[in-house]
Motif scaffolding. Sequence first.
Motif, PDB file in Angstrom:
ATOM      1  N   GLY A  58      -5.672  -2.862  -5.375  1.00  0.00           N
ATOM      2  CA  GLY A  58      -5.974  -1.595  -4.720  1.00  0.00           C
ATOM      3  C   GLY A  58      -5.445  -1.587  -3.302  1.00  0.00           C
ATOM      4  O   GLY A  58      -5.490  -2.595  -2.595  1.00  0.00           O
ATOM      5  N   SER A  59      -4.898  -0.421  -2.905  1.00  0.00           N
ATOM      6  CA  SER A  59      -4.339  -0.212  -1.573  1.00  0.00           C
ATOM      7  C   SER A  59      -2.962  -0.838  -1.411  1.00  0.00           C
ATOM      8  O   SER A  59      -2.376  -0.727  -0.348  1.00  0.00           O
ATOM      9  CB  SER A  59      -5.283  -0.739  -0.473  1.00  0.00           C
ATOM     10  OG  SER A  59      -5.066  -0.010   0.714  1.00  0.00           O
ATOM     11  N   CYS A  60      -2.440  -1.485  -2.460  1.00  0.00           N
ATOM     12  CA  CYS A  60      -1.161  -2.195  -2.316  1.00  0.00           C
ATOM     13  C   CYS A  60      -0.023  -1.574  -3.125  1.00  0.00           C
ATOM     14  O   CYS A  60       1.130  -1.867  -2.874  1.00  0.00           O
ATOM     15  CB  CYS A  60      -1.314  -3.656  -2.693  1.00  0.00           C
ATOM     16  SG  CYS A  60      -2.503  -4.483  -1.636  1.00  0.00           S
ATOM     17  N   LEU A 115       6.634   1.553   3.182  1.00  0.00           N
ATOM     18  CA  LEU A 115       7.729   1.670   2.200  1.00  0.00           C
ATOM     19  C   LEU A 115       7.590   0.595   1.135  1.00  0.00           C
ATOM     20  O   LEU A 115       8.080   0.758   0.017  1.00  0.00           O
ATOM     21  CB  LEU A 115       9.095   1.570   2.896  1.00  0.00           C
ATOM     22  CG  LEU A 115       9.429   2.647   3.932  1.00  0.00           C
ATOM     23  CD1 LEU A 115      10.899   2.551   4.328  1.00  0.00           C
ATOM     24  CD2 LEU A 115       9.115   4.044   3.427  1.00  0.00           C
ATOM     25  N   HIS A 116       6.938  -0.500   1.488  1.00  0.00           N
ATOM     26  CA  HIS A 116       6.729  -1.581   0.530  1.00  0.00           C
ATOM     27  C   HIS A 116       5.564  -1.292  -0.406  1.00  0.00           C
ATOM     28  O   HIS A 116       5.204  -2.132  -1.219  1.00  0.00           O
ATOM     29  CB  HIS A 116       6.521  -2.908   1.260  1.00  0.00           C
ATOM     30  CG  HIS A 116       5.570  -2.815   2.416  1.00  0.00           C
ATOM     31  ND1 HIS A 116       5.765  -1.986   3.481  1.00  0.00           N
ATOM     32  CD2 HIS A 116       4.425  -3.474   2.680  1.00  0.00           C
ATOM     33  CE1 HIS A 116       4.773  -2.133   4.352  1.00  0.00           C
ATOM     34  NE2 HIS A 116       3.956  -3.017   3.874  1.00  0.00           N
ATOM     35  N   LYS A 117       4.959  -0.145  -0.300  1.00  0.00           N
ATOM     36  CA  LYS A 117       3.972   0.274  -1.292  1.00  0.00           C
ATOM     37  C   LYS A 117       4.536   1.493  -1.997  1.00  0.00           C
ATOM     38  O   LYS A 117       5.095   1.388  -3.079  1.00  0.00           O
ATOM     39  CB  LYS A 117       2.641   0.608  -0.598  1.00  0.00           C
ATOM     40  CG  LYS A 117       2.036  -0.572   0.137  1.00  0.00           C
ATOM     41  CD  LYS A 117       0.723  -0.232   0.820  1.00  0.00           C
ATOM     42  CE  LYS A 117       0.135  -1.491   1.452  1.00  0.00           C
ATOM     43  NZ  LYS A 117      -1.156  -1.268   2.079  1.00  0.00           N
ATOM     44  N   THR A 118       4.406   2.646  -1.342  1.00  0.00           N
ATOM     45  CA  THR A 118       4.769   3.908  -1.972  1.00  0.00           C
ATOM     46  C   THR A 118       6.244   3.980  -2.368  1.00  0.00           C
ATOM     47  O   THR A 118       6.588   4.578  -3.382  1.00  0.00           O
ATOM     48  CB  THR A 118       4.459   5.058  -0.998  1.00  0.00           C
ATOM     49  OG1 THR A 118       3.158   4.845  -0.451  1.00  0.00           O
ATOM     50  CG2 THR A 118       4.526   6.398  -1.684  1.00  0.00           C
ATOM     51  N   LEU A 171      -2.832   9.571  10.449  1.00  0.00           N
ATOM     52  CA  LEU A 171      -3.122   9.365   9.042  1.00  0.00           C
ATOM     53  C   LEU A 171      -2.472   8.073   8.555  1.00  0.00           C
ATOM     54  O   LEU A 171      -1.256   7.926   8.601  1.00  0.00           O
ATOM     55  CB  LEU A 171      -2.632  10.568   8.235  1.00  0.00           C
ATOM     56  CG  LEU A 171      -3.231  10.627   6.843  1.00  0.00           C
ATOM     57  CD1 LEU A 171      -3.644  12.041   6.473  1.00  0.00           C
ATOM     58  CD2 LEU A 171      -2.303  10.049   5.823  1.00  0.00           C
ATOM     59  N   ASP A 172      -3.322   7.141   8.138  1.00  0.00           N
ATOM     60  CA  ASP A 172      -2.832   5.877   7.568  1.00  0.00           C
ATOM     61  C   ASP A 172      -2.316   6.196   6.173  1.00  0.00           C
ATOM     62  O   ASP A 172      -3.083   6.561   5.281  1.00  0.00           O
ATOM     63  CB  ASP A 172      -3.989   4.871   7.529  1.00  0.00           C
ATOM     64  CG  ASP A 172      -3.587   3.526   6.936  1.00  0.00           C
ATOM     65  OD1 ASP A 172      -2.723   3.498   6.032  1.00  0.00           O
ATOM     66  OD2 ASP A 172      -4.150   2.505   7.369  1.00  0.00           O
ATOM     67  N   GLY A 173      -1.005   6.064   5.987  1.00  0.00           N
ATOM     68  CA  GLY A 173      -0.382   6.502   4.738  1.00  0.00           C
ATOM     69  C   GLY A 173      -0.317   5.450   3.651  1.00  0.00           C
ATOM     70  O   GLY A 173       0.469   5.582   2.708  1.00  0.00           O
ATOM     71  N   SER A 197       6.411  -2.886   9.614  1.00  0.00           N
ATOM     72  CA  SER A 197       5.270  -3.120   8.717  1.00  0.00           C
ATOM     73  C   SER A 197       4.337  -1.937   8.881  1.00  0.00           C
ATOM     74  O   SER A 197       4.494  -1.151   9.831  1.00  0.00           O
ATOM     75  CB  SER A 197       4.518  -4.405   9.080  1.00  0.00           C
ATOM     76  OG  SER A 197       3.766  -4.212  10.256  1.00  0.00           O
ATOM     77  N   GLY A 198       3.384  -1.827   7.970  1.00  0.00           N
ATOM     78  CA  GLY A 198       2.415  -0.752   8.095  1.00  0.00           C
ATOM     79  C   GLY A 198       1.657  -0.855   9.406  1.00  0.00           C
ATOM     80  O   GLY A 198       1.493   0.131  10.140  1.00  0.00           O
ATOM     81  N   ALA A 199       1.213  -2.057   9.732  1.00  0.00           N
ATOM     82  CA  ALA A 199       0.450  -2.248  10.959  1.00  0.00           C
ATOM     83  C   ALA A 199       1.303  -1.909  12.178  1.00  0.00           C
ATOM     84  O   ALA A 199       0.814  -1.310  13.153  1.00  0.00           O
ATOM     85  CB  ALA A 199      -0.060  -3.683  11.036  1.00  0.00           C
ATOM     86  N   ALA A 200       2.578  -2.257  12.128  1.00  0.00           N
ATOM     87  CA  ALA A 200       3.466  -1.914  13.242  1.00  0.00           C
ATOM     88  C   ALA A 200       3.613  -0.400  13.343  1.00  0.00           C
ATOM     89  O   ALA A 200       3.743   0.149  14.450  1.00  0.00           O
ATOM     90  CB  ALA A 200       4.835  -2.578  13.053  1.00  0.00           C
ATOM     91  N   CYS A 224      -0.192  -8.030   9.455  1.00  0.00           N
ATOM     92  CA  CYS A 224      -0.712  -8.164   8.090  1.00  0.00           C
ATOM     93  C   CYS A 224       0.492  -8.540   7.221  1.00  0.00           C
ATOM     94  O   CYS A 224       0.844  -9.715   7.145  1.00  0.00           O
ATOM     95  CB  CYS A 224      -1.362  -6.834   7.717  1.00  0.00           C
ATOM     96  SG  CYS A 224      -2.110  -6.777   6.091  1.00  0.00           S
ATOM     97  N   THR A 225       1.206  -7.578   6.632  1.00  0.00           N
ATOM     98  CA  THR A 225       2.457  -7.900   5.947  1.00  0.00           C
ATOM     99  C   THR A 225       3.411  -8.553   6.942  1.00  0.00           C
ATOM    100  O   THR A 225       3.597  -8.048   8.043  1.00  0.00           O
ATOM    101  CB  THR A 225       3.089  -6.603   5.395  1.00  0.00           C
ATOM    102  OG1 THR A 225       2.290  -6.147   4.318  1.00  0.00           O
ATOM    103  CG2 THR A 225       4.514  -6.841   4.905  1.00  0.00           C
ATOM    104  N   SER A 226       4.010  -9.694   6.538  1.00  0.00           N
ATOM    105  CA  SER A 226       4.966 -10.330   7.447  1.00  0.00           C
ATOM    106  C   SER A 226       6.320 -10.443   6.736  1.00  0.00           C
ATOM    107  O   SER A 226       6.785  -9.457   6.178  1.00  0.00           O
ATOM    108  CB  SER A 226       4.417 -11.641   7.974  1.00  0.00           C
ATOM    109  OG  SER A 226       4.047 -12.494   6.910  1.00  0.00           O
TER     110      SER A 226
HETATM  111  C1  LIG Z   1      -5.044   1.102   4.214  1.00  0.00           C
HETATM  112  C2  LIG Z   1      -4.062   0.160   4.821  1.00  0.00           C
HETATM  113  N1  LIG Z   1      -3.635   0.346   6.066  1.00  0.00           N
HETATM  114  C3  LIG Z   1      -2.744  -0.486   6.644  1.00  0.00           C
HETATM  115  C4  LIG Z   1      -2.245  -1.573   5.998  1.00  0.00           C
HETATM  116  C5  LIG Z   1      -1.314  -2.506   6.717  1.00  0.00           C
HETATM  117  O1  LIG Z   1      -0.006  -2.441   6.221  1.00  0.00           O
HETATM  118  P1  LIG Z   1       0.973  -3.701   6.412  1.00  0.00           P
HETATM  119  O2  LIG Z   1       0.436  -4.799   5.587  1.00  0.00           O
HETATM  120  O3  LIG Z   1       2.294  -3.213   5.949  1.00  0.00           O
HETATM  121  O4  LIG Z   1       1.000  -4.055   7.850  1.00  0.00           O
HETATM  122  C6  LIG Z   1      -2.660  -1.819   4.681  1.00  0.00           C
HETATM  123  C7  LIG Z   1      -2.135  -2.994   3.953  1.00  0.00           C
HETATM  124  O5  LIG Z   1      -2.548  -3.378   2.905  1.00  0.00           O
HETATM  125  C8  LIG Z   1      -3.585  -0.938   4.078  1.00  0.00           C
HETATM  126  O6  LIG Z   1      -4.003  -1.132   2.823  1.00  0.00           O
END
Ligand SMILES: Cc1ncc(COP(=O)(O)O)c(C=O)c1O
Lengths: 969, 969
Positions: free
Chosen positions: B524-526, B720-723, B694-696, B585-588, B346-348
């Motif tokens: 939202g969520s970002c 870390l790129h959000k919170t 838990l997806d943070g 990344s978050g997904a990683a 997702c985030t690259s």
């Molecule tokens: C709820 C949630 N989980 C996971 C992710 C994925 O994070 P990343 O984009 O850093 O991979 C996001 C990204 O927007 C998200 O909103």
Amino acid sequence: RGLATAKAPSSLLASLDTFTDRHVGPEEREVRHMLSQLGYESVEAFVADTVPPSIRVAADDVSNASIPALTESELFNRARELARANKPVKSYIGMGYHNAVVPPVILRNIMESPAWYTPYTPYQPEIAQGRLESLVNFQTMIMSMTAMDIANSSLLDEATAAAEGMVLAFAHAAHKKRTFVVDAGVLPQTLAVLRTRAKGFGIQLVVGDASAALRDDAVRADLCGVLVQYPDVDGNVKDFGALAQDVHAAKALVVCATDLLALTMLKPPGEWGADVVVGNSARFGVPAGYGGPHGAFFACIDSLKRKMPGRLIGLSRDSQGKPAYRLALQTREQHIRREKATSNICTSQALLANMAAMYAVYHGPAGLKRIAQKVHALTQVLKALVEQSGYTVTNADFFDTLTIDVSGPAKGAAAVHAAALAAGINLRRIDDKRVGVTLDESVGIEEVLKLANVFASAASAPPLSPLHLPPVAASVVPEPLRRASAFLPHPVFNSHHSETEMLRYIYHLQSKDLGLVHAMIPLGSCTMKLNSTSSMIPLTFPEFGNVHPFAPTDQVQGYFEMIKELEADLCKITGFHACSLQPNSGAAGEYAGLSVIRAYHESRGEGHRDICLIPVSAHGTNPASAVMAGLKVVPVKSLLDGSLDLEDLKAKAVKHKDNLAAFMITYPSTFGVFEAGVQDACSIIHENGGQVYLDGANLNAQIGLTNPATCGGDVCHMNLHKTFAIPHGGGGPGVGPICVAEHLAPFLPSHPVVPVNGDQAINAVSAAQYGSASILLISWAYIKMLGGTGLSESTKAALLNANYMAHRLKDHYSLRYKNKNGRVAHELLIDLSEFDKAAGLKVTDFAKRLQDYGFHPPTCSWPISTCMLIEPTESESLEEIDRFCDAMIQIRAEAADVVAGRQPRDNNLLKNAPHPIAVLATADAEWNRPYSREAAAFPMPWLRERKFWPTVSRIDDGELGPCNAETGR
Amino acid sequence: RGLATAKAPSSLLASLDTFTDRHVGPEEREVRHMLSQLGYESVEAFVADTVPPSIRVAADDVSNASIPALTESELFNRARELARANKPVKSYIGMGYHNAVVPPVILRNIMESPAWYTPYTPYQPEIAQGRLESLVNFQTMIMSMTAMDIANSSLLDEATAAAEGMVLAFAHAAHKKRTFVVDAGVLPQTLAVLRTRAKGFGIQLVVGDASAALRDDAVRADLCGVLVQYPDVDGNVKDFGALAQDVHAAKALVVCATDLLALTMLKPPGEWGADVVVGNSARFGVPAGYGGPHGAFFACIDSLKRKMPGRLIGLSRDSQGKPAYRLALQTREQHIRREKATSNICTSQALLANMAAMYAVYHGPAGLKRIAQKVHALTQVLKALVEQSGYTVTNADFFDTLTIDVSGPAKGAAAVHAAALAAGINLRRIDDKRVGVTLDESVGIEEVLKLANVFASAASAPPLSPLHLPPVAASVVPEPLRRASAFLPHPVFNSHHSETEMLRYIYHLQSKDLGLVHAMIPLGSCTMKLNSTSSMIPLTFPEFGNVHPFAPTDQVQGYFEMIKELEADLCKITGFHACSLQPNSGAAGEYAGLSVIRAYHESRGEGHRDICLIPVSAHGTNPASAVMAGLKVVPVKSLLDGSLDLEDLKAKAVKHKDNLAAFMITYPSTFGVFEAGVQDACSIIHENGGQVYLDGANLNAQIGLTNPATCGGDVCHMNLHKTFAIPHGGGGPGVGPICVAEHLAPFLPSHPVVPVNGDQAINAVSAAQYGSASILLISWAYIKMLGGTGLSESTKAALLNANYMAHRLKDHYSLRYKNKNGRVAHELLIDLSEFDKAAGLKVTDFAKRLQDYGFHPPTCSWPISTCMLIEPTESESLEEIDRFCDAMIQIRAEAADVVAGRQPRDNNLLKNAPHPIAVLATADAEWNRPYSREAAAFPMPWLRERKFWPTVSRIDDGELGPCNAETGR
Ligand SMILES: Cc1ncc(COP(=O)(O)O)c(C=O)c1O
Ligand SMILES: Cc1ncc(COP(=O)(O)O)c(C=O)c1O
Ligand SMILES: O=C([O-])O
């Protein structure tokens, strides 16, 4: 060959991050194209036709052999090495300089941002509303803090601002009263600059306790003004109210030098009778930088505003009735009033004024007060602690500075300074008995304890710990001297206190301003070339920023090496013998150079020589500076072909030969040509006992091809903010060093605190011994990275770009002057008078229409009112130059429509220009223009992809009615 | 009180450059106003109604007592101290990492510029054409250098890119063939990541000489793909053409990991048969940064494009027919395909990809070739010199890397490494007999001599001087492997080679993009909060940039201290026991966390547990990551009030209890509420043998009030790129560390080159042991400057801002979910389906119309297709929030006009939005809209003073027709 050599690596192993490659705009193929258009086979052939052979220097005079070239990474490493050579000692010296806490958001987004540092002085208000608003914030801040009626948008430094105050007082007395009293509490560097300046005007300084001085009837009778420092150099906070009444009774003026942070707590000068208030705004978030650059300020009462020096921004309206800012009261300036100007100041300190204003925007009144209270509270703590160690503080009242009698406990100052240095601390050296300490925003309680322990140890008193901290009060200033009035109530100072809001405000303002980040700024005489990132980076290394100008010499070896190298390189480039980096603008350089010439004449018993010949084509600062140096200006004519009238020169030189002091000449001339007769002109002057001052504003056309010494000059100034790539900062900072021939070297300016030059030296011309020292790094880096070869190649590219542009425009516009080979120098003058005659179209109409094409207009109506002076510089690429020429040619066609009657005279694309976005959104019913929105906004196809938009419609260029400088925004 | 405490200094002597003050948008009076609007007396009362009491942690859990706060200047000094703790040793280690020469103009105007680092991923193309163009430049550059048909706009690092290549090969074989051959020359960190990734998919790795491996029939029969490194880790340049034919004959794919600089001289993989090409673009001007962040690339042949991972930008057209860029092939992404997605990325790494692309723009093909030739020539020199000292170079052919047999002359590697370290040099440690050396752009001839003398001295051979330099050739690569084809012929790579041109190109592109420098980005969520300058400054200290990830530990103590502090703080904040900063990344992070859970189960003999429960509301990366970790996804329903259906959860947990591996939950939920039942849900999972992930992503709503451990989780990732305020960079970089409970700590990821964690650790998930190490500084600084108290206060402000916004909008829009007290969490979900039903107005129409008001739209159509998810964050001021609400309310009125039939359904302000400037200039005859230009452009008065302009009209959101990724510009 030619330019290409500078761009191609010499071998497979050669370093590749070479700067010339990036600095010079045209690529090799572009150079070939331009040469072929001009009909030359080689760069050399072209140069031979452009620069008179008689003044050429040897091809290797300025080359990598004389000035070796560093790559961009080598420069970075060398700058780090110099930074490390400055010792990290913390200064509490005060004397007008403080450690600043620069808010990071301002550091990075203003000081380090090309969007803020590359624009020019806001002479084109429609594309400069951002910094105009910020400068109005500065003015408003100064007015509010000082409680004065009006303030300008910055001066060069506190000392020269005080000198301007003195001169204003002298003018206010109609030059009839010549005594000016300088209170004993005034900063020594200010006094030195006053001495220099008083000399030229024949003002008598009386230095000492001001109240005492006024008791002398002779003084009262001849008094034009008094200068006081508030708080004074020793930290005293005195009530000057009674003194002010006294001065006013003598019909003289009170000039007060003050401190903005102190004014958050002290009754402002405007409330106790000051007529003029000056100072340095740098403690509002501008690094000390070994002396500068800093934004000085100048405020006065309303009745003096037309005599006020410097630039003033006012609120006006655009042609749609929308509020808009612009320079006000320009009629006071030298380009209009010449030798009758109130001052020679031109380039000032816009970037630093903007930083200080943004600092106030960010902190707001409450934040500023908190900072002041903290500094004041810590000073109370320090006082109590040193008293615990047995010392006496000699100033009863104080804001942030203590003068401490160390003769008892420490048996003299030496022990205290030794203990301080051992702790990494600089204190003010007053004399054997007294030591000064000034606190500032950067100081915390731990540092105050460390300071106190320096004193304790020097007195062999017991060490102090946090347990010894005394209680503090919000203010211990005597009640009558406390500030009761509110300050900075304006919304702008009460809105942007989060970093997010601040950043958006900065970006919002910058979005209104055209800078080099957008397009060419072909301002003739201004040399708006690349301000490279690599040369800007060292400037904000903390090791260069956090240095007090009066720090001991052994702590500033990094600065020293850089300064010596720069001086040597500038001497090499000009062909002269010695250099002073002290003058902090071109005009200050003129004044310094002419003062040096006067001192030289005096040293030979020829102090009576006071005639200065100046061509009519000279920049307005020239006559203004001459007058300041005590010279009488005699104008010299130009011939029809633009060259100096050598007959007229000779006649006047001979006529005035007994009193001839100097001749000022700009070379190449402000008309944009290399005159073949320059050496003859200089000989005429020398034969008649005069010295030749060469105004180096156009040095960019000379480097490596000729030089001021070869042309026949004795002294020249350089504008480092033109030729040597210091960015113009939206109206400053600049540096105007002077280089001189050997016989003039002994007279270069001195300094009262840090000795520079010998005993024949003239007094200081700037507050700091090296003027705006920190930005010297930029020019140093520029020269080191180009190297001698790159410098010479840059000159050739600048000449080629200008001649190519002249070639492309010559069939469409009347090119005013060229040499006998058809060549111009590094700029060209086109004459637009035919359009005015035929259809009432003025220079301004062409200029404003250029804004619609996304360009900054060239210099308008100077040096000839019907002309534009265009200077592309070496940094512009062929593509950009062609784009500009295409725009000019298209505007020519638009003008032709008006001339031919196809468009009305009073409602056409030029007269209505510029066209901001808001105008495009006008309802159909109100459009009312005989052309489409499309023609207004997108006259060229490339504008659809890339265009800079003016944010307001045309702002009237005439005088502002009531000058509404305080906008209340 | 409450928030105010964080903003007011505690005493007259307190430090004032406190960060919380600047980070949190609302001032005290604004907080009071918002509270009173919501009907609360105190912040505490408000928080009590918002966060379920059952999950609250103690008020002082996260406070300045547990995480002390540094001021901005203290942070700066601490960062300088850490920088100095890293030793300045020059690395020649290679292995995929090089010393970069970052052009200063790119460093300062992209990497250090908030205009480039604050925007979001370009999901709103009308206000993102600048970075979209730059990313297209990146894609074009990759395609041209590799000679492939298509390339994406970056991946996380070379190792994960190679893993994506492997997975693509597996998918290409329809998951039927499971053998993937990894050539022996592949980087060890890539191999480690492949091992981790292969496990989840059940792919069998065969590691060794690839050609040899292919001779095994069993391998051929089950082969899905082969990975080769070109040039390989030892520097060999091999011809893989025959291998490629072999692989294709087996209907498998060739994946090639390569080096962009080498490809200026080597036959590109696309010309010898590679199907997928991956690599790291960082040597194009991106600092090594102790491992990252770097832009990895991924290119493939046309037929594979729909399986390609990551984002792809294509050229499309806007509604006026003007060419415009946008994300293409989005249907491949996880938010659409969920567990069937090709990848979880997702985030690259947009910012780093942009830097690399700009580097190519600045140097152009000729410049890049010169750089490569210099590196290659210096490598020839080094080879000749070490041979003079008696060494043998074991790789016959090379570009920039030599493997040197040191067993003879130096009697082993130890002597060489010792001599190198004494000279301030790191070499690659291969084994006792061999040492590796890789040269790069930063190396000059002096350094090569120094290197050669290290080898000479270790061999006790005579010292070498410039006299020993051998002749060099432009290329010594074998003829068949030399590149014959041209590269980067596109105008953009052949125009901007002077710094002036480059700077203008950068500014031109950035002028098209809306970032935090302009307005709120309430996605939202970002969590698009302030990215403070003070936290960005240390990042570009050279002591952090010029560090190789495999440098010896004693050289990186500055990094180590920072990393340990950050890990400890993140554990404190999450309530967990241990942390891994490796996932970039978050997904990683999700993938890493789930892999840790799997390893934990395995360690207990429960490796069969493979069911992962995921709520339907989860982010698309959740199911995609689960599949990658080898889990089977079972969705869990939501109730009508938006909360998790606990009954459904329980039923499924019980049903799968023998195989239950994990439950993934986002908290607060993606619907923007704190669910009271979170602890119950976690208990259900634990009771049935599962672990809770838990997806943070929404951690910004938790800090100091609750934490993932208290909620019941076992592991969580943070963005870390959000919170934690790492800027989003226009689409990355990001960091997705995971924190885990004690029982999971042994399984945190390891690394093959630099040991981290013990022997139960899972294999690496990123190329570098600490992932994108350099940007960890940003989050470290953020946490240190806020301190625990500031962190908690920030959470409260984020909740308050969101609830105030919900309050202002609730009478105009349908607020989808709130808790029983009427409170939302840190974001709110509004439902726009009524407008679609009534008048065909979609979410997109509202979003595009918001652009006309100068705002970035909120998250659209996620997690519910008819909704907008709005998150203001703590950094926005009341004024900005009100401005946004005013805009939303006005758009509601515009929509009402359409609903009421006062404006046509297909031609109205919403459907035609956005309105760029070009549309305003439309001729009257073509305007054809039932509203004025004024209403289109300036629907609110403040827009006349300040407005961000979209540069193109609406771009179709549907799938691109033919994906025209190479624009030829
Ligand atoms: C709820 C949630 N989980 C996971 C992710 C994925 O994070 P990343 O984009 O850093 O991979 C996001 C990204 O927007 C998200 O909103
Ligand atoms: C010819 C000439 N002389 C002198 C000056 C004054 O220089 P400064 O603005 O630095 O004071 C200028 C400024 O443009 C100039 O063009
Ligand atoms: O400021 C100038 O007069 O150029």
